[in-house]
Scaffold this motif. Structure first.
Motif, PDB file in Angstrom:
ATOM      1  N   TYR A 178      -4.358  21.188  -6.036  1.00 19.49           N
ATOM      2  CA  TYR A 178      -3.481  21.324  -4.875  1.00 19.49           C
ATOM      3  C   TYR A 178      -3.333  22.788  -4.522  1.00 19.49           C
ATOM      4  O   TYR A 178      -3.379  23.648  -5.395  1.00 19.49           O
ATOM      5  N   MET A 184      -3.284  14.384   3.241  1.00 19.36           N
ATOM      6  CA  MET A 184      -2.003  13.901   2.753  1.00 19.36           C
ATOM      7  C   MET A 184      -1.713  14.281   1.311  1.00 19.36           C
ATOM      8  O   MET A 184      -0.560  14.375   0.898  1.00 19.36           O
ATOM      9  N   SER A 185      -2.744  14.502   0.567  1.00 13.88           N
ATOM     10  CA  SER A 185      -2.585  14.779  -0.859  1.00 13.88           C
ATOM     11  C   SER A 185      -1.445  15.727  -1.194  1.00 13.88           C
ATOM     12  O   SER A 185      -0.811  15.610  -2.221  1.00 13.88           O
ATOM     13  N   VAL A 192       2.992   6.523   3.123  1.00 14.33           N
ATOM     14  CA  VAL A 192       2.081   5.785   2.230  1.00 14.33           C
ATOM     15  C   VAL A 192       2.098   4.295   2.554  1.00 14.33           C
ATOM     16  O   VAL A 192       1.092   3.623   2.407  1.00 14.33           O
ATOM     17  N   LYS A 230      -8.174  17.126  -9.471  1.00 13.89           N
ATOM     18  CA  LYS A 230      -7.467  17.381  -8.226  1.00 13.89           C
ATOM     19  C   LYS A 230      -6.804  18.755  -8.278  1.00 13.89           C
ATOM     20  O   LYS A 230      -6.083  19.072  -9.217  1.00 13.89           O
ATOM     21  N   PHE A 271      -0.453   3.564   5.010  1.00 12.94           N
ATOM     22  CA  PHE A 271      -1.798   3.661   4.438  1.00 12.94           C
ATOM     23  C   PHE A 271      -2.072   2.511   3.468  1.00 12.94           C
ATOM     24  O   PHE A 271      -3.219   2.215   3.165  1.00 12.94           O
ATOM     25  N   MET A 272      -1.013   1.876   2.968  1.00 13.74           N
ATOM     26  CA  MET A 272      -1.201   0.790   2.008  1.00 13.74           C
ATOM     27  C   MET A 272      -1.484  -0.536   2.693  1.00 13.74           C
ATOM     28  O   MET A 272      -1.896  -1.476   2.046  1.00 13.74           O
ATOM     29  N   LYS A 286      -2.033   7.833  -7.155  1.00 16.32           N
ATOM     30  CA  LYS A 286      -2.334   8.008  -5.733  1.00 16.32           C
ATOM     31  C   LYS A 286      -3.838   8.012  -5.487  1.00 16.32           C
ATOM     32  O   LYS A 286      -4.301   7.454  -4.489  1.00 16.32           O
ATOM     33  N   LYS A 306      -2.881  24.679  -7.808  1.00 18.60           N
ATOM     34  CA  LYS A 306      -2.260  23.968  -8.901  1.00 18.60           C
ATOM     35  C   LYS A 306      -3.219  22.879  -9.358  1.00 18.60           C
ATOM     36  O   LYS A 306      -3.602  22.013  -8.559  1.00 18.60           O
ATOM     37  N   ILE A 310      -4.746   6.873  -1.460  1.00 21.07           N
ATOM     38  CA  ILE A 310      -3.977   7.717  -0.556  1.00 21.07           C
ATOM     39  C   ILE A 310      -4.128   9.183  -0.923  1.00 21.07           C
ATOM     40  O   ILE A 310      -3.432  10.029  -0.407  1.00 21.07           O
ATOM     41  N   LEU A 311      -5.062   9.470  -1.792  1.00 21.60           N
ATOM     42  CA  LEU A 311      -5.293  10.864  -2.156  1.00 21.60           C
ATOM     43  C   LEU A 311      -6.778  11.077  -2.395  1.00 21.60           C
ATOM     44  O   LEU A 311      -7.411  10.310  -3.116  1.00 21.60           O
ATOM     45  N   HIS A 312      -7.294  12.069  -1.723  1.00 22.32           N
ATOM     46  CA  HIS A 312      -8.691  12.420  -1.944  1.00 22.32           C
ATOM     47  C   HIS A 312      -8.773  13.385  -3.105  1.00 22.32           C
ATOM     48  O   HIS A 312      -8.253  14.493  -3.009  1.00 22.32           O
ATOM     49  N   THR A 330      -0.455  25.119  -3.019  1.00 19.60           N
ATOM     50  CA  THR A 330       0.940  25.177  -2.580  1.00 19.60           C
ATOM     51  C   THR A 330       1.272  26.611  -2.257  1.00 19.60           C
ATOM     52  O   THR A 330       0.673  27.524  -2.803  1.00 19.60           O
ATOM     53  N   LEU A 365      -5.376  11.646   6.505  1.00 20.31           N
ATOM     54  CA  LEU A 365      -5.361  10.956   5.219  1.00 20.31           C
ATOM     55  C   LEU A 365      -5.884  11.871   4.113  1.00 20.31           C
ATOM     56  O   LEU A 365      -5.341  11.912   3.014  1.00 20.31           O
ATOM     57  N   LYS A 366      -6.905  12.638   4.451  1.00 22.41           N
ATOM     58  CA  LYS A 366      -7.434  13.570   3.458  1.00 22.41           C
ATOM     59  C   LYS A 366      -6.425  14.660   3.151  1.00 22.41           C
ATOM     60  O   LYS A 366      -6.346  15.172   2.047  1.00 22.41           O
TER      61      LYS A 366
END
Lengths: 264, 331
Positions: B13, A259-260, A92, B11, A95-96, B68, B37, B73-75, B15, A256-257
């Motif tokens: 996820y 990474m969630s 992160v 969102k 990415f920051m 995030k 999730k 850093i999170l789509h 897993t 990046l996509k």
């Protein structure tokens, strides 16, 4: 540009943080040379001939000296950093920063490599000239060689980055890194000159990027190619750099996509 | 003006699940079961410029996922986010110039180098003018009292020292918006206090917008006027901290002391929490029985020496919200 230099400086300081490890790292070049020296000495003695596959003992060791020099520039650790960064979620931080993701790793790597190249480069050349009869094949070859080393560096970086970025999909890539290192050692010509392989396999190698990591730059230095051949090889290298860069660029966007999932 | 707008953020996820033991580890190599999730199920809120918003919720509620998504850093699976005019995950490079993020659980500083090296790196990365950088660094170092530690490698620092250094690194470039994800986790009381004062001062002096997630209610009480409570991926409360008490809380805690020995106590809407020979602690539901009635009853029937009426501690209120899945009125 100034922003990226900050990362170069950081990598430089990081490399020097552990002085014992840094000094031991410098021994890599002479130690490898010693191993290949005795290995080929044994091979030549066993064979009983002065020339194997067009190489005399001296030219063979000269090959490895040059290979080590190319290797100094193409040493890349970014896949290991990415493995760690992705697994721990520390990625992160990259990415920051308001900087291109791929270039951050490139500059940090440059910072890491700079000093050890600076220290080992001239001594290695000297070892080559003084002890194994390495020759200077003229300025033109040397300039071509320098260009090819820079391009080889980018090719290795981009392939290492490609493997490293796979960590976003696979989470752990330690096995993959080992296999990749083995492949590169074998297919780049750093283990054995590629002319030792059967002709048909060499033809296949021509379509892969690996031979450009070591074998081709060394041969450029040794003046094995004509000027036209050299220019052709350099052109192919540029092409590889462009293709790999485009690939890695989009791969990093996808990463990046992806990474969630890491470290909710 | 709104610095942050979040609309219907979702969102999901994926897993993979696997059973315990060595056999299942092998099985999972061939046959992987995936599970969806739902971390965020449609979250909407707004933050005003210069506000300090507390984002709280139990573990796994979706706080960090929200942070995030806001950091880019999170789509998210769906939904809209605008922070100071940017869509975080689209304009990353431009956006993060104005953003500072401290993730309590992440390292963020260069592990092998002294923190001061990270600070100087940030100066170049964000191209902060030299004199401004020095002024700001000195000011923050003094405020957080870390002069002694910034020259040692980060790996040698304590948790609190690292957190303070992270905060400095995140604020050096004067970001307009700052996200603090559990900034006081694992810190001692003094370090917490300094950190809070620091955040407060930066907020007041520079009008920086903050979002703070935390499990420490003191952080919230000291820093935030408004809070958003998130649970199971949905917002269950969005409003002033002060109002939280009055909207959700009908209960008062009455601590009474008596002159003479007392036996029992019974009144509609009242619960005896603690009973001694000379004192009671009573929880009164003011919806059932007005507080005046309870006091009158006590004064009339007992030899009262002292009465103390308080709200239950904020932790208890929050606990109630976490447990009850009900949505509280937005105010």
């Amino acid at each position: 540009m100034g922003s990226y230099l900050a990362l170069l400086k950081g990598g430089y300081k990081e490399a020097l943080q552990y002085r014992f490890d840094f000094v031991v790292g410098l021994l890599r070049v002479p130690l490898t040379l010693i191993i290949f020296y005795f290995l080929w000495k044994a091979v030549f003695a066993f064979n009983g001939t002065d020339v194997i596959n067009g190489y005399t003992f001296e030219t063979m060791i000269g090959y490895y000296v040059l290979s080590m020099i190319v290797g100094m520039f193409t040493w890349m650790d970014v896949d290991n950093w990415l493995r760690w960064d992705v697994k721990s979620g520390e990625v992160v931080s990259e990415f920051m920063r308001p900087l291109n993701f791929v270039f951050q790793y490139l500059f940090r790597q440059w910072g890491m490599s700079t000093l050890s190249i600076f220290i080992s480069l001239v001594p290695t050349f000297l070892i080559g000239y003084l002890f194994v009869g390495l020759m200077f094949f003229g300025w033109l070859n040397f300039v071509f060689f320098t260009i090819s080393v820079v391009l080889a560096m980018f090719i290795v970086f981009l392939i290492t980055m490609f493997i490293g970025l796979l960590a976003f999909w696979l989470t752990d890539i330690s096995g993959l890194i080992k296999v990749k290192n083995m492949f590169i050692a074998f297919l780049s010509g750093s283990l054995v000159p590629l002319s030792f392989f059967p002709g048909i396999i060499q033809k296949v190698f021509a379509f892969l990027p690996f031979q450009y990591m070591r074998y081709v730059p060394v041969n450029i230095y040794l003046g094995i190619y004509s000027v036209n051949e050299t220019l052709f090889h350099l052109g192919v290298m540029v092409l590889w750099v462009v293709v790999l860069y485009i690939f890695v660029h989009y791969q990093s966007k996808l990463a990046l996509k992806k990474m969630s999932g890491v470290g909710i | 003006m709104n610095a942050i707008t979040v609309k219907n953020l979702k969102k999901v996820y994926r897993t993979h699940k696997r059973g315990k033991g060595m056999w299942n580890a092998v099985v999972s190599l061939f046959n992987r079961k995936y599970e969806n999730k739902h971390a965020l199920k449609g979250v909407s809120f707004e933050v005003e410029e210069g506000e300090v918003l507390g984002l709280i919720g139990p573990n796994g509620a979706g706080k960090s996922t929200t942070i995030k998504a806001l950091s880019g850093i999170l789509h998210p699976t769906s939904g809209d986010v605008k922070v100071i005019g940017y869509v975080p995950w689209k304009d990353r490079v431009k956006y993060v110039k104005h953003l500072g993020v401290v993730l309590g659980q992440k390292e963020q500083l260069w592990w092998d180098l002294p923190a001061i090296d990270t600070f100087y790196m940030n100066r170049e990365v964000y191209q902060i003018p030299n004199n401004k950088f020095k002024r700001r660094l000195n000011y923050m170092v003094k405020l957080l009292d870390v002069k002694e530690v910034i020259n040692s490698p980060v790996r040698d620092l304590s948790l609190g020292e690292r957190m303070k250094c992270k905060l400095i690194a995140a604020l050096l470039h004067s970001p307009k918006v700052v996200f603090l994800d559990e900034p006081t986790i694992g810190l001692d009381i003094i370090a917490r206090d300094r950190l809070r004062d620091f955040v407060k001062e930066v907020n007041q002096k520079e009008g920086t917008t903050f979002i703070v997630t935390t499990h420490d209610m003191q952080d919230i009480e000291k820093l935030c006027k408004r809070i958003v409570i998130i649970n199971h991926g949905v917002i269950v409360y969005d409003g002033l901290l002060e109002k939280l008490k009055s909207t959700i809380l009908n209960n008062k805690i009455i601590d009474v002391k008596f002159e003479t020995k007392v036996k029992g106590f019974r009144l509609k809407g009242c619960k005896l929490l603690e009973k001694g020979d000379y004192n009671f602690v009573i929880e009164a539901d003011t919806k059932v029985t007005k507080i005046k009635k309870v006091i009158d009853y006590l004064l009339l029937n007992y030899e009262v020496a002292d009465i103390n009426i308080t709200d239950p501690p904020i932790e208890e209120i929050i606990q109630r919200i976490y447990k009850e899945k009900k949505k509280w009125v937005h105010t």
